[in-house]
Design an enzyme around this catalytic site. Structure first.
Site: not given
Length: 330
Positions: A101, A171, A313
């Protein structure tokens, strides 16, 4: 047969099952952003056995001005390629495919990190911080497009199976897409099509450099979950445009709400977004968000909420999660 165990075919990125490890920042790079032994060991442990079909490497900065945090991975220079090849080789030897990424933080950084004034589409405060960035000029935008292009070339030269463009979590590309932070009145602002023009220009530039057969993914913050921000209706229009421009897989997450929905701890809490996107595109859709149970992953796939499931997670906490999930169907 389990939906999770089905291979993904009819896509440039073929996968042996539907389980993905999405990008998660580790802050394990060396001081220069290069791959460290800690990073090699981390991804070696996560990919061992090849139970995860696809591992997406954490967001990596395309230029120092777009660096989000200390010890973030870099894809900003050709000198990063040698160590990145080691990383892709380890994951491939373990039996998984891997995509990297690439990202520019925009106003989601600060001068202490980059040594530079943060930039954004407009001089508008970032909802996730107190930063008011410098507004990018057209020439500066063109340069960022070139930096994404060069980063994608490095990803391919490093032996990865595809590249993911990051437009989520507040972002830079999320900042351009969101009406909260993009108040421009030139070709890169105004209506929705103006706000995604930088995305379309980047997709074209990346496709030009990586070729027709190299998979391009895009992580889309499909809702800011803030009044006046990106809505799912906006993202449906954008998703159609991204597919037409050459994106091969859409990875659905949050916008300025980042990777959570406050107060919502359900399994796959972004599934209303991924389901809506899936209805308007023909390319695979990846869903991540709170998925910790294999039964939930199976149900989300069987009910056509997504084509691929990202487990973050749970895999971060337990490197054997994927092995136990896959073997539970055998």
């Amino acid at each position: 047969m389990s939906y999770l165990l089905k291979s993904l075919e009819n896509c440039k990125l073929t996968l042996n099952n539907r389980l993905v490890m999405p990008p998660m920042a580790t802050s394990k790079s060396d001081q220069n952003g290069k791959v460290s032994k800690d990073i090699l060991d981390y991804y070696d442990e996560k990919s061992r056995g090849g139970y995860i079909s696809l591992i997406i490497i954490e967001h990596s900065f395309i230029t120092l001005a777009g660096k989000a945090s200390e010890r973030q991975l870099s894809i900003a220079e050709d000198t990063t390629i040698e160590r990145l090849k080691e990383l892709s080789n380890i994951i491939h030897k373990n039996g998984s495919k891997t995509v990297m990424q690439i990202n520019h933080a925009g106003s989601s950084t600060n001068k202490e990190i980059t040594g530079l004034n943060p930039v954004g589409p407009s001089a508008i405060i970032n909802p996730n911080s107190s930063i008011v960035p410098d507004e990018l000029s057209i020439n500066e935008i063109k340069n960022i497009i070139l930096e994404f292009k060069n980063a994608a070339r490095r990803v391919k030269e490093s032996g990865f199976d595809g590249v993911e463009i990051h437009s989520a979590h507040g972002y830079l590309l999320n900042q351009f897409f969101s009406p909260l932070t993009n108040k421009r009145n030139d070709e890169y602002g105004g209506g929705l099509l103006g706000r995604i023009k930088i995305h379309l220009d980047i997709i074209k530039a990346v496709r030009d450099v990586v070729g027709d057969d190299f998979p391009i993914l895009l992580r889309l913050g499909a809702s800011d979950n803030i009044e006046g921000g990106i809505t799912i209706e906006d993202s449906k229009i954008a998703a159609v445009a991204f597919e037409k421009a050459g994106v091969d897989i859409l990875d659905i997450s949050g916008g300025f709400c980042r990777f959570i929905i406050p107060g919502n701890t359900s399994q796959g809490y972004f599934s209303p977004l991924s389901e809506s996107i899936k209805e308007v595109v023909s390319i695979p859709v990846l869903l991540t968000g709170g998925i910790t149970k294999v039964e939930a992953a199976e149900n989300l796939l069987s009910s056509e909420k997504a084509d691929l499931i990202g487990v973050a997670r749970a895999i971060y906490k337990d490197s054997k999660w994927a092995q136990k999930a896959i073997e539970s169907f055998k």
